[in-house]
Design a protein around this motif. Structure first.
Motif, PDB file in Angstrom:
ATOM      1  N   ASN A   4      -6.338  -0.219  -5.626  1.00 41.70           N
ATOM      2  CA  ASN A   4      -6.909  -0.575  -4.326  1.00 41.70           C
ATOM      3  C   ASN A   4      -5.958  -0.264  -3.180  1.00 41.70           C
ATOM      4  O   ASN A   4      -6.381  -0.183  -2.021  1.00 41.70           O
ATOM      5  N   GLN A   5      -4.682  -0.121  -3.484  1.00 39.06           N
ATOM      6  CA  GLN A   5      -3.718   0.289  -2.469  1.00 39.06           C
ATOM      7  C   GLN A   5      -3.651   1.805  -2.351  1.00 39.06           C
ATOM      8  O   GLN A   5      -3.714   2.360  -1.258  1.00 39.06           O
ATOM      9  N   THR A   6      -3.520   2.488  -3.482  1.00 33.69           N
ATOM     10  CA  THR A   6      -3.322   3.933  -3.422  1.00 33.69           C
ATOM     11  C   THR A   6      -4.583   4.683  -3.014  1.00 33.69           C
ATOM     12  O   THR A   6      -4.499   5.755  -2.411  1.00 33.69           O
ATOM     13  N   ILE A   7      -5.752   4.130  -3.307  1.00 34.51           N
ATOM     14  CA  ILE A   7      -6.995   4.832  -3.002  1.00 34.51           C
ATOM     15  C   ILE A   7      -7.243   4.922  -1.501  1.00 34.51           C
ATOM     16  O   ILE A   7      -7.911   5.839  -1.016  1.00 34.51           O
ATOM     17  N   VAL A   8      -6.685   3.967  -0.734  1.00 31.73           N
ATOM     18  CA  VAL A   8      -6.920   3.977   0.718  1.00 31.73           C
ATOM     19  C   VAL A   8      -5.806   4.696   1.479  1.00 31.73           C
ATOM     20  O   VAL A   8      -5.911   4.890   2.692  1.00 31.73           O
ATOM     21  N   SER A   9      -4.736   5.104   0.781  1.00 28.34           N
ATOM     22  CA  SER A   9      -3.582   5.675   1.479  1.00 28.34           C
ATOM     23  C   SER A   9      -3.942   6.945   2.241  1.00 28.34           C
ATOM     24  O   SER A   9      -3.516   7.131   3.390  1.00 28.34           O
ATOM     25  N   THR A  10      -4.716   7.842   1.623  1.00 25.79           N
ATOM     26  CA  THR A  10      -5.074   9.088   2.296  1.00 25.79           C
ATOM     27  C   THR A  10      -6.234   8.908   3.264  1.00 25.79           C
ATOM     28  O   THR A  10      -6.413   9.722   4.179  1.00 25.79           O
ATOM     29  N   ALA A  11      -7.034   7.862   3.070  1.00 27.51           N
ATOM     30  CA  ALA A  11      -8.235   7.673   3.877  1.00 27.51           C
ATOM     31  C   ALA A  11      -8.012   6.783   5.093  1.00 27.51           C
ATOM     32  O   ALA A  11      -8.822   6.802   6.033  1.00 27.51           O
ATOM     33  N   MET A  12      -6.943   6.014   5.114  1.00 22.58           N
ATOM     34  CA  MET A  12      -6.758   5.020   6.166  1.00 22.58           C
ATOM     35  C   MET A  12      -6.720   5.610   7.579  1.00 22.58           C
ATOM     36  O   MET A  12      -7.326   5.039   8.492  1.00 22.58           O
ATOM     37  N   PRO A  13      -6.040   6.738   7.823  1.00 22.33           N
ATOM     38  CA  PRO A  13      -6.070   7.277   9.192  1.00 22.33           C
ATOM     39  C   PRO A  13      -7.477   7.538   9.706  1.00 22.33           C
ATOM     40  O   PRO A  13      -7.786   7.251  10.861  1.00 22.33           O
ATOM     41  N   ARG A  14      -8.351   8.089   8.846  1.00 27.60           N
ATOM     42  CA  ARG A  14      -9.715   8.364   9.296  1.00 27.60           C
ATOM     43  C   ARG A  14     -10.503   7.073   9.488  1.00 27.60           C
ATOM     44  O   ARG A  14     -11.319   6.965  10.416  1.00 27.60           O
ATOM     45  N   ILE A  15     -10.265   6.075   8.634  1.00 28.20           N
ATOM     46  CA  ILE A  15     -10.949   4.780   8.792  1.00 28.20           C
ATOM     47  C   ILE A  15     -10.580   4.153  10.131  1.00 28.20           C
ATOM     48  O   ILE A  15     -11.444   3.650  10.874  1.00 28.20           O
ATOM     49  N   ILE A  16      -9.296   4.185  10.451  1.00 24.63           N
ATOM     50  CA  ILE A  16      -8.841   3.611  11.712  1.00 24.63           C
ATOM     51  C   ILE A  16      -9.439   4.375  12.886  1.00 24.63           C
ATOM     52  O   ILE A  16      -9.817   3.787  13.916  1.00 24.63           O
ATOM     53  N   ALA A  17      -9.552   5.694  12.760  1.00 23.93           N
ATOM     54  CA  ALA A  17     -10.151   6.493  13.829  1.00 23.93           C
ATOM     55  C   ALA A  17     -11.610   6.104  14.040  1.00 23.93           C
ATOM     56  O   ALA A  17     -12.094   6.079  15.176  1.00 23.93           O
ATOM     57  N   MET A  18     -12.326   5.776  12.971  1.00 29.54           N
ATOM     58  CA  MET A  18     -13.721   5.350  13.081  1.00 29.54           C
ATOM     59  C   MET A  18     -13.841   3.985  13.757  1.00 29.54           C
ATOM     60  O   MET A  18     -14.745   3.752  14.575  1.00 29.54           O
ATOM     61  N   LEU A  19     -12.921   3.068  13.418  1.00 28.42           N
ATOM     62  CA  LEU A  19     -12.981   1.713  13.975  1.00 28.42           C
ATOM     63  C   LEU A  19     -12.448   1.654  15.399  1.00 28.42           C
ATOM     64  O   LEU A  19     -12.816   0.769  16.176  1.00 28.42           O
ATOM     65  N   GLY A  20     -11.566   2.583  15.753  1.00 35.03           N
ATOM     66  CA  GLY A  20     -10.898   2.541  17.050  1.00 35.03           C
ATOM     67  C   GLY A  20      -9.646   1.681  16.973  1.00 35.03           C
ATOM     68  O   GLY A  20      -9.474   0.868  16.056  1.00 35.03           O
ATOM     69  N   GLY A  21      -8.759   1.851  17.930  1.00 37.62           N
ATOM     70  CA  GLY A  21      -7.527   1.064  17.946  1.00 37.62           C
ATOM     71  C   GLY A  21      -6.411   1.714  17.175  1.00 37.62           C
ATOM     72  O   GLY A  21      -5.671   1.053  16.445  1.00 37.62           O
ATOM     73  N   MET A  22      -6.261   3.044  17.331  1.00 41.09           N
ATOM     74  CA  MET A  22      -5.225   3.771  16.599  1.00 41.09           C
ATOM     75  C   MET A  22      -3.823   3.238  16.891  1.00 41.09           C
ATOM     76  O   MET A  22      -2.930   3.321  16.057  1.00 41.09           O
ATOM     77  N   GLU A  23      -3.649   2.644  18.087  1.00 39.05           N
ATOM     78  CA  GLU A  23      -2.328   2.129  18.443  1.00 39.05           C
ATOM     79  C   GLU A  23      -1.915   0.946  17.565  1.00 39.05           C
ATOM     80  O   GLU A  23      -0.736   0.576  17.525  1.00 39.05           O
ATOM     81  N   TYR A  24      -2.887   0.340  16.879  1.00 41.57           N
ATOM     82  CA  TYR A  24      -2.590  -0.792  15.993  1.00 41.57           C
ATOM     83  C   TYR A  24      -2.561  -0.375  14.521  1.00 41.57           C
ATOM     84  O   TYR A  24      -2.557  -1.224  13.631  1.00 41.57           O
ATOM     85  N   TYR A  25      -2.523   0.929  14.285  1.00 42.58           N
ATOM     86  CA  TYR A  25      -2.567   1.438  12.915  1.00 42.58           C
ATOM     87  C   TYR A  25      -1.444   0.868  12.052  1.00 42.58           C
ATOM     88  O   TYR A  25      -1.656   0.481  10.897  1.00 42.58           O
ATOM     89  N   SER A  26      -0.240   0.795  12.635  1.00 43.23           N
ATOM     90  CA  SER A  26       0.909   0.325  11.847  1.00 43.23           C
ATOM     91  C   SER A  26       0.714  -1.110  11.374  1.00 43.23           C
ATOM     92  O   SER A  26       1.217  -1.504  10.319  1.00 43.23           O
ATOM     93  N   TRP A  27      -0.032  -1.900  12.146  1.00 47.65           N
ATOM     94  CA  TRP A  27      -0.260  -3.287  11.759  1.00 47.65           C
ATOM     95  C   TRP A  27      -1.121  -3.403  10.501  1.00 47.65           C
ATOM     96  O   TRP A  27      -0.978  -4.345   9.725  1.00 47.65           O
ATOM     97  N   VAL A  28      -2.014  -2.461  10.297  1.00 46.19           N
ATOM     98  CA  VAL A  28      -2.844  -2.478   9.085  1.00 46.19           C
ATOM     99  C   VAL A  28      -1.963  -2.329   7.854  1.00 46.19           C
ATOM    100  O   VAL A  28      -2.206  -2.955   6.817  1.00 46.19           O
ATOM    101  N   ILE A  29      -0.945  -1.495   7.958  1.00 42.53           N
ATOM    102  CA  ILE A  29      -0.008  -1.295   6.856  1.00 42.53           C
ATOM    103  C   ILE A  29       0.949  -2.483   6.750  1.00 42.53           C
ATOM    104  O   ILE A  29       1.198  -3.021   5.671  1.00 42.53           O
ATOM    105  N   MET A  30       1.470  -2.894   7.912  1.00 42.62           N
ATOM    106  CA  MET A  30       2.533  -3.886   7.930  1.00 42.62           C
ATOM    107  C   MET A  30       2.050  -5.272   7.507  1.00 42.62           C
ATOM    108  O   MET A  30       2.764  -5.998   6.820  1.00 42.62           O
ATOM    109  N   ILE A  31       0.828  -5.639   7.883  1.00 42.18           N
ATOM    110  CA  ILE A  31       0.351  -6.993   7.568  1.00 42.18           C
ATOM    111  C   ILE A  31       0.224  -7.166   6.059  1.00 42.18           C
ATOM    112  O   ILE A  31       0.531  -8.233   5.504  1.00 42.18           O
ATOM    113  N   TYR A  32      -0.211  -6.116   5.373  1.00 49.21           N
ATOM    114  CA  TYR A  32      -0.300  -6.189   3.904  1.00 49.21           C
ATOM    115  C   TYR A  32       1.086  -6.341   3.304  1.00 49.21           C
ATOM    116  O   TYR A  32       1.305  -7.151   2.393  1.00 49.21           O
TER     117      TYR A  32
END
Length: 541
Positions: A26-54
């Protein structure tokens, strides 16, 4: 749990491996897809928080669950970890904003940290260290398998279906693992009137969070010498000092100070810290070479990483069996760290994709040789009633090593790029006067003053195709200079990583080797601990 039949133990191990795979994939499967997911949701400036909070929540839950599971048994935490992780994964798939995703990933991290730690502890409950070695190798292989198939599967899924299914597709596996553990994992006697170290847990968490935030933001969001970073590091030290005072008087300390009087535990944790810090050089920065210097796509870059993980899977499984057969482990640690240094040194001189693959193979062999060792050495050196907290401490040091390694190597990378860019453009492209070009062309040419453009191949190709024919030689010259700058900067990063691994190899020689036990008798282990404490730095041949 040594009284259980081999068949039942094997069945429980299947459940534990399913739990490990469930959390890891569940961690490795989203590693390549996360940038595009964040682009869909908006808020790219908070991208690092998605990684860091986990990372934050999983690290904190990992260390806290160690002592609690020693007191209350592993089963409730295994079941609870699966449930919390599944809830977090399901809610993450329902996210409609970046804020929701950050919050739900935090929940997922709590469950993931518990699962990854307690599965390793549970193996220690089921098997004595000597027999445990074989299963530890298999568990590391399961983790490596998820690293091989996860990114590729994630990339395929994000291209062909709704992104929420990346978080939901393996939820049925969680239900299977939950059911198997519920039915097969033995209960432990209920503990009454146990004092929980709440204050120790609080200040341990605050100290870890302060340090992780400091190293994550240093050199990126804030300068290393900024008030914010110095303040976070200072808070981490203050909280750690308060923690020591609390743990000295606590009846059931969340992190027993006696653990750090054991030389084997100390050296194993320091080696784990340095290996993970150095390993980040290969895991994080090799794709920079493959994509930026050699010009391959992210998908092709993923295939270059595969040999490392495949070698790690094979060697982890073999080393586990070898340790079970011989009862020794130090030779594998020495050979493994040495092989990682050789692989990292090869990366310093890479000039082709073929050499990149070869260096990753060598590095993967080293990773597979030593990955199963250091958790086992810690577990083998402590009494059974400290198995959980000792395992959690090993995981904590590895996590800290990875985080700090990324921060330090990132700063090395940025510094090297700045220095090399200055020298490169002074020698060659520095003579180009952008003010004499048309505004649009000058803006495009300025883009080629930053190696970041090399990592966006579609944009790079688009710019080169759009410029006038007479300017293409100039931009191609700039691209060639950028590739050279990036290659030279990466060599400095890999050299730093090799240095960290060199320090780890030196420490391994001071690791006292005690034979892997064939039983789990705490009374016998106490005598071993005393000897290990008296001579923590005995140099073994």
């Amino acid at each position: 749990m040594e009284h259980l039949s081999d068949k039942r133990k094997a069945t429980i191990m299947l459940a534990l491996m399913a739990s490990m795979f469930f959390a890891a994939i569940n961690q490795t499967i989203v590693s390549t897809a996360m940038p595009r997911i964040i682009a869909m949701l908006g808020g790219m400036e908070y991208y690092s928080w998605v990684i860091m909070i986990y990372m934050l929540t999983s690290t904190v839950s990992t260390i806290l669950v160690g002592k609690l599971s020693d007191l209350y048994g592993r089963k409730p935490f295994l079941l609870g970890g699966i449930v919390v992780f599944m809830i977090g994964a399901f809610l993450t798939g329902l996210s409609t904003s970046i804020t929701q995703m950050i919050a739900f990933r935090g929940i997922q991290g709590l469950g993931g940290g518990v699962l990854m730690a307690v599965t390793t502890m549970a193996v220690g409950d089921l098997y004595a260290p000597r027999e445990r070695a074989k299963w530890t190798g298999l568990m590391m292989g399961i983790f490596g398998l998820s690293s091989v198939i996860g990114p590729t599967l994630g990339g395929f899924m994000i291209d062909h279906m709704d992104w929420k299914w990346l978080f939901w597709i393996f939820l049925p596996l969680g239900i299977v693992a939950f059911t198997m553990i519920m039915r097969m994992f033995p209960k432990v006697p209920k503990v009454e009137n146990v004092t929980i170290d709440y204050w120790g847990s609080l200040f341990l968490s605050l100290s870890i969070i302060s340090l992780l935030l400091g190293f994550t933001w240093a050199g990126t969001k804030y300068d290393w010498g900024s008030f914010e970073i110095i303040g976070l590091f200072s808070l981490g030290v203050v909280f750690a000092a308060i923690l020591v005072l609390i743990e000295r008087k606590a009846l059931n300390p969340v992190l027993p100070l006696s653990l750090f009087k054991n030389g084997i535990v100390n050296i194993s944790n320091m080696v784990g810290f340095l290996i993970n810090a150095g390993m980040m050089g290969a895991m994080v920065y090799l794709p920079f070479f493959v994509q930026g210097v050699e010009g391959l796509s992210p998908t092709q870059s993923g295939f270059v990483n595969m040999p490392m993980m495949i070698m790690m899977i094979v060697l982890s499984s073999l080393v586990g069996r070898w340790m079970t057969k011989t009862g020794t482990y130090k030779r594998y640690a020495v050979a493994g760290v040495f092989s990682m240094i050789v692989g990292m040194t090869m990366m310093m001189f890479m000039d082709s994709v073929t050499m990149a693959v070869a260096s990753m193979c060598v590095f993967g062999v080293g990773l597979g040789l030593c990955m199963p060792v250091f958790t086992l050495t810690v577990q083998n050196a402590v009494p059974a009633d400290q198995l959980g907290v000792a395992t959690a401490s090993a995981t904590l040091f590895r996590n800290l090593g990875g985080t700090i390694g990324i921060a330090v190597l990132g700063s090395v990378m940025n510094s090297a790029i700045t220095s090399n860019l200055q020298r490169s453009f002074q020698a060659s492209a520095g003579s180009v006067d952008l003010t004499k070009l048309e505004p649009g062309v000058a803006e495009q040419a300025a883009t080629f003053m930053n190696p970041q453009i090399l990592l966006d191949q579609p944009k790079l190709s688009s710019i080169l195709a759009s410029v006038p024919t007479d300017l293409k030689p100039l931009l191609e010259q700039l691209v060639a200079s950028l590739r050279l700058v990036l290659a030279e900067s990466l060599s400095v990063v890999f050299m730093t990583g090799a240095g960290l691994l060199g320090a780890a190899l030196l420490l391994v020689f001071f690791l006292k080797e005690i034979p892997l036990r064939s039983g789990q008798r705490p009374a016998e282990m106490q005598g071993v601990n005393d000897k290990a404490t008296e001579s923590p730095s005995v140099l073994q041949p």
